[in-house]
Motif scaffolding. Structure first.
Motif, PDB file in Angstrom:
ATOM      1  N   ASN A   1     -48.804  36.158  24.921  1.00  0.00           N
ATOM      2  CA  ASN A   1     -48.048  34.407  24.699  1.00  0.00           C
ATOM      3  C   ASN A   1     -48.283  34.517  23.404  1.00  0.00           C
ATOM      4  O   ASN A   1     -47.423  34.657  22.229  1.00  0.00           O
ATOM      5  N   ASN A   2     -49.425  35.036  22.391  1.00  0.00           N
ATOM      6  CA  ASN A   2     -49.553  35.287  20.977  1.00  0.00           C
ATOM      7  C   ASN A   2     -48.396  36.081  20.448  1.00  0.00           C
ATOM      8  O   ASN A   2     -48.819  35.892  18.956  1.00  0.00           O
ATOM      9  N   ASN A   3     -48.683  37.548  20.991  1.00  0.00           N
ATOM     10  CA  ASN A   3     -48.127  38.447  19.893  1.00  0.00           C
ATOM     11  C   ASN A   3     -46.164  37.739  19.958  1.00  0.00           C
ATOM     12  O   ASN A   3     -45.662  38.053  19.505  1.00  0.00           O
ATOM     13  N   ASN A   4     -45.455  37.283  21.244  1.00  0.00           N
ATOM     14  CA  ASN A   4     -44.842  36.570  21.167  1.00  0.00           C
ATOM     15  C   ASN A   4     -44.398  35.029  19.814  1.00  0.00           C
ATOM     16  O   ASN A   4     -43.406  35.011  19.182  1.00  0.00           O
ATOM     17  N   ASN A   5     -45.636  34.370  19.998  1.00  0.00           N
ATOM     18  CA  ASN A   5     -45.568  33.491  19.224  1.00  0.00           C
ATOM     19  C   ASN A   5     -45.243  33.506  18.440  1.00  0.00           C
ATOM     20  O   ASN A   5     -44.879  33.186  17.463  1.00  0.00           O
ATOM     21  N   ASN A   6     -46.789  34.533  17.498  1.00  0.00           N
ATOM     22  CA  ASN A   6     -46.681  35.390  16.261  1.00  0.00           C
ATOM     23  C   ASN A   6     -45.599  35.816  15.415  1.00  0.00           C
ATOM     24  O   ASN A   6     -45.134  35.710  15.037  1.00  0.00           O
ATOM     25  N   SER A   7     -44.718  36.876  16.377  1.00  0.00           N
ATOM     26  CA  SER A   7     -43.288  37.273  15.794  1.00  0.00           C
ATOM     27  C   SER A   7     -42.357  35.777  15.510  1.00  0.00           C
ATOM     28  O   SER A   7     -41.245  36.141  15.237  1.00  0.00           O
ATOM     29  N   SER A   8     -42.155  34.879  16.362  1.00  0.00           N
ATOM     30  CA  SER A   8     -41.564  33.931  16.160  1.00  0.00           C
ATOM     31  C   SER A   8     -42.093  32.342  15.930  1.00  0.00           C
ATOM     32  O   SER A   8     -41.176  31.936  15.636  1.00  0.00           O
ATOM     33  N   SER A   9     -43.606  32.858  15.597  1.00  0.00           N
ATOM     34  CA  SER A   9     -43.385  31.990  14.591  1.00  0.00           C
ATOM     35  C   SER A   9     -43.476  31.600  13.447  1.00  0.00           C
ATOM     36  O   SER A   9     -43.628  29.809  12.964  1.00  0.00           O
ATOM     37  N   ASN A  10     -42.488  32.006  12.373  1.00  0.00           N
ATOM     38  CA  ASN A  10     -42.044  31.494  11.101  1.00  0.00           C
ATOM     39  C   ASN A  10     -39.895  31.520  11.445  1.00  0.00           C
ATOM     40  O   ASN A  10     -39.423  30.704  10.714  1.00  0.00           O
ATOM     41  N   SER A  11     -39.626  31.212  12.958  1.00  0.00           N
ATOM     42  CA  SER A  11     -38.000  30.906  12.799  1.00  0.00           C
ATOM     43  C   SER A  11     -38.041  30.185  14.267  1.00  0.00           C
ATOM     44  O   SER A  11     -38.705  30.369  15.030  1.00  0.00           O
ATOM     45  N   ASP A  12     -37.992  28.678  13.953  1.00  0.00           N
ATOM     46  CA  ASP A  12     -37.599  28.073  14.855  1.00  0.00           C
ATOM     47  C   ASP A  12     -36.081  28.041  15.571  1.00  0.00           C
ATOM     48  O   ASP A  12     -35.058  28.866  15.380  1.00  0.00           O
ATOM     49  N   ASN A  13     -36.813  27.600  16.880  1.00  0.00           N
ATOM     50  CA  ASN A  13     -34.956  27.986  17.372  1.00  0.00           C
ATOM     51  C   ASN A  13     -35.365  25.930  17.749  1.00  0.00           C
ATOM     52  O   ASN A  13     -35.267  25.633  17.773  1.00  0.00           O
ATOM     53  N   VAL A  14     -33.656  26.331  17.348  1.00  0.00           N
ATOM     54  CA  VAL A  14     -32.469  25.161  17.459  1.00  0.00           C
ATOM     55  C   VAL A  14     -31.108  25.121  18.271  1.00  0.00           C
ATOM     56  O   VAL A  14     -30.678  25.521  18.248  1.00  0.00           O
ATOM     57  N   THR A  15     -31.862  23.996  18.886  1.00  0.00           N
ATOM     58  CA  THR A  15     -30.871  23.329  20.510  1.00  0.00           C
ATOM     59  C   THR A  15     -29.555  22.585  19.783  1.00  0.00           C
ATOM     60  O   THR A  15     -30.316  21.418  18.944  1.00  0.00           O
ATOM     61  N   PRO A  16     -28.675  22.142  20.385  1.00  0.00           N
ATOM     62  CA  PRO A  16     -27.147  21.388  19.543  1.00  0.00           C
ATOM     63  C   PRO A  16     -28.100  20.225  20.722  1.00  0.00           C
ATOM     64  O   PRO A  16     -27.977  20.362  21.516  1.00  0.00           O
ATOM     65  N   MET A  17     -27.526  19.168  19.874  1.00  0.00           N
ATOM     66  CA  MET A  17     -27.917  17.556  20.543  1.00  0.00           C
ATOM     67  C   MET A  17     -27.199  17.398  21.294  1.00  0.00           C
ATOM     68  O   MET A  17     -25.642  18.465  21.533  1.00  0.00           O
ATOM     69  N   PRO A  18     -27.352  16.624  22.518  1.00  0.00           N
ATOM     70  CA  PRO A  18     -26.934  16.553  23.532  1.00  0.00           C
ATOM     71  C   PRO A  18     -25.091  15.722  23.031  1.00  0.00           C
ATOM     72  O   PRO A  18     -25.761  14.815  22.665  1.00  0.00           O
ATOM     73  N   THR A  19     -24.148  15.765  23.284  1.00  0.00           N
ATOM     74  CA  THR A  19     -23.330  14.756  23.848  1.00  0.00           C
ATOM     75  C   THR A  19     -23.203  13.977  23.971  1.00  0.00           C
ATOM     76  O   THR A  19     -23.815  13.386  24.813  1.00  0.00           O
ATOM     77  N   GLU A  20     -22.439  13.186  24.123  1.00  0.00           N
ATOM     78  CA  GLU A  20     -21.914  11.701  24.385  1.00  0.00           C
ATOM     79  C   GLU A  20     -21.701  11.868  25.954  1.00  0.00           C
ATOM     80  O   GLU A  20     -22.451  11.129  26.922  1.00  0.00           O
ATOM     81  N   THR A  21     -20.992  13.054  26.936  1.00  0.00           N
ATOM     82  CA  THR A  21     -21.605  13.623  28.453  1.00  0.00           C
ATOM     83  C   THR A  21     -22.781  13.407  29.167  1.00  0.00           C
ATOM     84  O   THR A  21     -23.441  12.771  29.586  1.00  0.00           O
ATOM     85  N   SER A  22     -24.052  13.845  28.079  1.00  0.00           N
ATOM     86  CA  SER A  22     -25.490  14.200  28.711  1.00  0.00           C
ATOM     87  C   SER A  22     -25.069  12.115  27.960  1.00  0.00           C
ATOM     88  O   SER A  22     -26.679  11.042  29.456  1.00  0.00           O
ATOM     89  N   SER A  23     -25.042  11.834  27.566  1.00  0.00           N
ATOM     90  CA  SER A  23     -25.991   9.497  27.414  1.00  0.00           C
ATOM     91  C   SER A  23     -24.477   9.656  28.396  1.00  0.00           C
ATOM     92  O   SER A  23     -25.375   8.490  29.413  1.00  0.00           O
ATOM     93  N   GLU A  24     -23.479   9.873  29.159  1.00  0.00           N
ATOM     94  CA  GLU A  24     -22.870   8.962  30.337  1.00  0.00           C
ATOM     95  C   GLU A  24     -23.726   9.596  31.581  1.00  0.00           C
ATOM     96  O   GLU A  24     -23.524   8.393  32.355  1.00  0.00           O
ATOM     97  N   GLU A  25     -23.969  10.736  31.505  1.00  0.00           N
ATOM     98  CA  GLU A  25     -24.938  10.988  32.686  1.00  0.00           C
ATOM     99  C   GLU A  25     -26.093  10.119  32.501  1.00  0.00           C
ATOM    100  O   GLU A  25     -26.543   9.583  33.773  1.00  0.00           O
ATOM    101  N   HIS A  26     -26.520   9.751  31.429  1.00  0.00           N
ATOM    102  CA  HIS A  26     -27.960   8.938  31.722  1.00  0.00           C
ATOM    103  C   HIS A  26     -27.076   7.670  32.170  1.00  0.00           C
ATOM    104  O   HIS A  26     -28.414   7.245  32.600  1.00  0.00           O
ATOM    105  N   ASN A  27     -26.661   6.786  31.651  1.00  0.00           N
ATOM    106  CA  ASN A  27     -26.857   5.757  31.754  1.00  0.00           C
ATOM    107  C   ASN A  27     -25.768   5.657  33.803  1.00  0.00           C
ATOM    108  O   ASN A  27     -26.291   4.878  34.593  1.00  0.00           O
ATOM    109  N   TYR A  28     -25.647   7.219  34.216  1.00  0.00           N
ATOM    110  CA  TYR A  28     -24.865   7.370  35.799  1.00  0.00           C
ATOM    111  C   TYR A  28     -26.492   7.202  36.375  1.00  0.00           C
ATOM    112  O   TYR A  28     -26.987   6.456  37.573  1.00  0.00           O
TER     113      TYR A  28
END
Length: 300
Positions: free
Chosen positions: A201-228
């Motif tokens: 885990n430390n090796n993996n974290n160290n190798s990726s410590s300088n690069s962040d994983n960016v996730t797309p924001m949830p779409t409006e469909t997620s909001s509808e599912e949340h309301n449901y």
């Protein structure tokens, strides 16, 4: 007749009571469900940063399965490290408290994982908070109920809990996106750390410590599912409250009806006994009169 009137009166009172209480509870639950959810604040100063590092007193790196820490104006790694240096020796001095799960909870609380979300225009950082169950279990193991409050809010100006029970929500509508449903960190349910896993885990974290994983924001469909999901939870809550109210009332009405029937049966038997006694008394009186009439001529 009196019992019938009493039973009808009680039934009317119960129906009125049920209508009043049930209506008020359901209306309050529907109003609360229809109102906006308590969203967690999105801090403009929030960002991801590398873990500040261990000291001679504390070593959170072996308990954190990540290296990117959420920091902002309210999350400061320097202050968190100072607190870790004070708490690590204290936890290690208590045998019942000195467990990897407790250190995991402490480190995830002091150094929350950072997650990034984007709509291709703006990148937003949010923390992964520690779950309420993990907080209470750790505090219980360390006998610290009087020293640490797991029911605290995120800040003095925010009413949302610092330790969410399960899911907590971020509203990305200002970024033309939906509702983010984020799960809190279950440190007690994570796999126990072994030396090999820690190294990998430390090796993996160290190798990726300088690069962040960016996730797309949830779409409006997620909001509808949340309301449901919210409407579904509201319906389940209404059914639960209705059952909690109606079942006891039905049992009480059944008990009243049973007592009424039992009293009516006893009253009927009592009336029959009184009638039989009256009949027997009348027969005895009739026999006595006849006997007297038959004996009267003999005396003359």
């Amino acid at each position: 007749m009196v019992l019938n009137f009493q039973l009808i009166s009680v039934l009317i009172l119960f129906i009125y009571f049920f209508k009043d209480i049930n209506g008020s509870i359901l209306s309050s639950s529907s109003s609360s469900s229809s109102s906006s959810v308590d969203y967690y604040p999105i801090e403009s100063s929030g960002r991801c940063d590398d873990y500040i590092g261990d000291t001679t007193q504390s070593d959170c790196s072996i308990y954190l399965p990540y290296k990117r820490i959420y920091i902002s104006d309210t999350f400061n790694q320097t202050k968190s490290l100072e607190m870790a240096d004070r708490l690590f020796p204290l936890i290690q001095s208590m045998s019942r408290c000195n467990q990897p799960s407790v250190f995991k909870t402490l480190c995830s609380y002091l150094f929350p994982e950072c997650q990034l979300y984007t709509n291709n225009k703006v990148v937003v950082a949010v923390p992964v908070l520690t779950c309420y169950e993990e907080c209470t279990q750790s505090v219980s193991l360390c006998n610290g109920k009087g020293y640490f409050n797991c029911n605290q809010t995120l800040s003095s100006s925010e009413s949302v809990p610092r330790f969410p029970v399960d899911s907590y929500y971020y509203n990305f509508e200002e970024y033309q996106s939906g509702i983010l449903d984020l799960k809190c960190r279950n440190t007690f349910k994570e796999d126990s750390d072994s030396n090999s896993n820690n190294n990998s885990n430390n090796n993996n974290n160290n190798s990726s410590s300088n690069s962040d994983n960016v996730t797309p924001m949830p779409t409006e469909t997620s909001s509808e599912e949340h309301n449901y999901n919210n409407s579904h939870r509201s319906l389940v809550f209404k059914i639960f409250i209705t059952l909690c109210i109606t079942v006891p009332i039905i049992l009480i009405i059944a008990l009243i009806w049973y007592n009424f029937k039992r009293r009516a049966t006893k009253l009927k038997k009592l009336q029959e006994q009184q009638y039989q006694q009256q009949q027997q008394q009348q027969q005895q009186q009739y026999l006595t009169i006849n006997t007297d009439n038959e004996q009267t001529p003999l005396l003359n």
